[in-house]
Design a protein around this motif. Sequence first.
Motif, PDB file in Angstrom:
ATOM      1  N   ASN A  29      36.609  11.884  79.748  1.00  0.00           N
ATOM      2  CA  ASN A  29      35.986  10.725  79.477  1.00  0.00           C
ATOM      3  C   ASN A  29      36.546   9.558  78.952  1.00  0.00           C
ATOM      4  O   ASN A  29      36.499   8.545  78.517  1.00  0.00           O
ATOM      5  N   MET A  30      36.668  10.245  77.067  1.00  0.00           N
ATOM      6  CA  MET A  30      36.993   9.677  76.217  1.00  0.00           C
ATOM      7  C   MET A  30      39.109   8.836  76.935  1.00  0.00           C
ATOM      8  O   MET A  30      38.977   7.581  75.949  1.00  0.00           O
ATOM      9  N   ASN A  31      39.345  10.053  77.230  1.00  0.00           N
ATOM     10  CA  ASN A  31      41.005   8.897  77.393  1.00  0.00           C
ATOM     11  C   ASN A  31      40.598   8.045  78.793  1.00  0.00           C
ATOM     12  O   ASN A  31      41.957   7.724  78.864  1.00  0.00           O
ATOM     13  N   ARG A  32      39.661   7.984  79.660  1.00  0.00           N
ATOM     14  CA  ARG A  32      39.817   7.151  80.192  1.00  0.00           C
ATOM     15  C   ARG A  32      39.204   5.228  79.837  1.00  0.00           C
ATOM     16  O   ARG A  32      39.340   4.466  80.679  1.00  0.00           O
ATOM     17  N   LEU A  33      38.419   5.194  78.597  1.00  0.00           N
ATOM     18  CA  LEU A  33      38.422   4.129  78.063  1.00  0.00           C
ATOM     19  C   LEU A  33      39.338   2.931  78.014  1.00  0.00           C
ATOM     20  O   LEU A  33      40.790   3.807  77.579  1.00  0.00           O
ATOM     21  N   GLU A  34      39.287   2.329  78.471  1.00  0.00           N
ATOM     22  CA  GLU A  34      40.578   1.389  77.775  1.00  0.00           C
ATOM     23  C   GLU A  34      39.905  -0.214  77.031  1.00  0.00           C
ATOM     24  O   GLU A  34      38.606  -0.351  77.639  1.00  0.00           O
ATOM     25  N   LEU A  66      28.612  -0.192  68.318  1.00  0.00           N
ATOM     26  CA  LEU A  66      27.795   0.800  69.632  1.00  0.00           C
ATOM     27  C   LEU A  66      28.369   1.947  68.701  1.00  0.00           C
ATOM     28  O   LEU A  66      29.424   1.982  68.259  1.00  0.00           O
ATOM     29  N   SER A  67      27.401   2.697  68.540  1.00  0.00           N
ATOM     30  CA  SER A  67      27.856   4.411  68.066  1.00  0.00           C
ATOM     31  C   SER A  67      27.672   5.573  68.642  1.00  0.00           C
ATOM     32  O   SER A  67      26.103   5.385  69.212  1.00  0.00           O
ATOM     33  N   ILE A  81      33.555  -1.518  68.624  1.00  0.00           N
ATOM     34  CA  ILE A  81      33.246  -2.897  68.953  1.00  0.00           C
ATOM     35  C   ILE A  81      33.724  -4.028  69.639  1.00  0.00           C
ATOM     36  O   ILE A  81      34.659  -3.899  70.208  1.00  0.00           O
ATOM     37  N   PHE A  82      32.673  -4.203  70.655  1.00  0.00           N
ATOM     38  CA  PHE A  82      32.896  -5.128  70.929  1.00  0.00           C
ATOM     39  C   PHE A  82      33.080  -6.766  70.515  1.00  0.00           C
ATOM     40  O   PHE A  82      32.073  -7.369  69.739  1.00  0.00           O
ATOM     41  N   ILE A  83      33.660  -7.599  71.016  1.00  0.00           N
ATOM     42  CA  ILE A  83      33.329  -9.114  70.579  1.00  0.00           C
ATOM     43  C   ILE A  83      33.082  -9.884  72.042  1.00  0.00           C
ATOM     44  O   ILE A  83      34.172  -9.439  73.208  1.00  0.00           O
ATOM     45  N   ASN A  84      32.553 -10.692  72.444  1.00  0.00           N
ATOM     46  CA  ASN A  84      31.586 -10.717  73.794  1.00  0.00           C
ATOM     47  C   ASN A  84      31.887 -10.408  74.640  1.00  0.00           C
ATOM     48  O   ASN A  84      31.961 -10.406  76.025  1.00  0.00           O
ATOM     49  N   GLY A  85      31.451  -8.911  74.942  1.00  0.00           N
ATOM     50  CA  GLY A  85      31.379  -8.144  75.522  1.00  0.00           C
ATOM     51  C   GLY A  85      32.048  -6.801  75.951  1.00  0.00           C
ATOM     52  O   GLY A  85      31.978  -6.517  77.213  1.00  0.00           O
ATOM     53  N   ARG A  86      33.277  -7.498  75.266  1.00  0.00           N
ATOM     54  CA  ARG A  86      34.877  -7.014  75.839  1.00  0.00           C
ATOM     55  C   ARG A  86      34.914  -5.853  74.175  1.00  0.00           C
ATOM     56  O   ARG A  86      35.098  -5.995  72.807  1.00  0.00           O
ATOM     57  N   LEU A  87      35.257  -5.031  75.236  1.00  0.00           N
ATOM     58  CA  LEU A  87      35.540  -3.967  74.041  1.00  0.00           C
ATOM     59  C   LEU A  87      37.198  -3.944  73.518  1.00  0.00           C
ATOM     60  O   LEU A  87      38.491  -4.499  73.804  1.00  0.00           O
ATOM     61  N   GLU A  88      36.624  -4.852  72.445  1.00  0.00           N
ATOM     62  CA  GLU A  88      37.693  -4.565  71.800  1.00  0.00           C
ATOM     63  C   GLU A  88      38.843  -3.953  70.697  1.00  0.00           C
ATOM     64  O   GLU A  88      40.488  -3.708  70.536  1.00  0.00           O
ATOM     65  N   GLU A  89      38.264  -2.437  69.947  1.00  0.00           N
ATOM     66  CA  GLU A  89      38.881  -1.346  69.390  1.00  0.00           C
ATOM     67  C   GLU A  89      37.378  -0.356  69.549  1.00  0.00           C
ATOM     68  O   GLU A  89      36.653  -0.558  69.337  1.00  0.00           O
ATOM     69  N   TRP A  90      38.070   0.780  69.408  1.00  0.00           N
ATOM     70  CA  TRP A  90      37.181   1.626  68.542  1.00  0.00           C
ATOM     71  C   TRP A  90      38.110   2.862  67.781  1.00  0.00           C
ATOM     72  O   TRP A  90      38.916   2.695  67.928  1.00  0.00           O
ATOM     73  N   TYR A  91      36.740   3.536  67.111  1.00  0.00           N
ATOM     74  CA  TYR A  91      38.442   5.016  65.656  1.00  0.00           C
ATOM     75  C   TYR A  91      36.513   5.559  65.833  1.00  0.00           C
ATOM     76  O   TYR A  91      35.265   5.470  66.416  1.00  0.00           O
ATOM     77  N   GLN A  92      36.719   6.883  65.135  1.00  0.00           N
ATOM     78  CA  GLN A  92      36.393   8.159  65.234  1.00  0.00           C
ATOM     79  C   GLN A  92      36.211   8.085  63.697  1.00  0.00           C
ATOM     80  O   GLN A  92      37.092   7.863  62.989  1.00  0.00           O
ATOM     81  N   GLU A  93      35.058   7.889  63.021  1.00  0.00           N
ATOM     82  CA  GLU A  93      34.238   8.675  61.821  1.00  0.00           C
ATOM     83  C   GLU A  93      34.201  10.212  61.284  1.00  0.00           C
ATOM     84  O   GLU A  93      33.594  10.618  62.269  1.00  0.00           O
ATOM     85  N   LEU A  94      34.261  10.574  59.878  1.00  0.00           N
ATOM     86  CA  LEU A  94      33.933  11.368  60.164  1.00  0.00           C
ATOM     87  C   LEU A  94      32.881  11.546  59.213  1.00  0.00           C
ATOM     88  O   LEU A  94      33.145  11.005  57.376  1.00  0.00           O
ATOM     89  N   VAL A  95      31.775  12.179  59.201  1.00  0.00           N
ATOM     90  CA  VAL A  95      30.729  12.084  58.194  1.00  0.00           C
ATOM     91  C   VAL A  95      30.705  13.293  57.553  1.00  0.00           C
ATOM     92  O   VAL A  95      30.815  14.001  58.021  1.00  0.00           O
TER      93      VAL A  95
END
Length: 104
Positions: A29-34, A66-67, A81-95
């Motif tokens: 599922n993660m690899n299908r994200l665009e 969204l987290s 991160i969405f700008i005007n409802g469209r996915l602009e970037e995503w990243y992973q954080e290690l807590v």
Amino acid sequence: MRRIYLFLFIALFVSSCSYSIFPGFNSHNMNRLELGISKDELIRQLGRNFTIAEKRMEAGQLIEVLSYRNYPHESELYKFIFINGRLEEWYQELVPVYRVEEKQ
């Protein structure tokens, strides 16, 4: 004897559906994200188990973050991160995970 078979059937059925409980964080599922997909498309692929981490207006654009936590790996957090409802970037954080050991 029938109860044992019924119990085994239910246990196997539930264990085979474990990915459907937390569907979003398998590599398929993660690899299908665009980039550019809508917020609704992301939720459809990753599920509704998210938190709105941030929402703000900047230069007339709605920015929403969204987290998602990668259950059962609580230390992995994904932010989208969405700008005007469209996915602009995503990243992973290690807590960081801290262990407190008591001295005896």
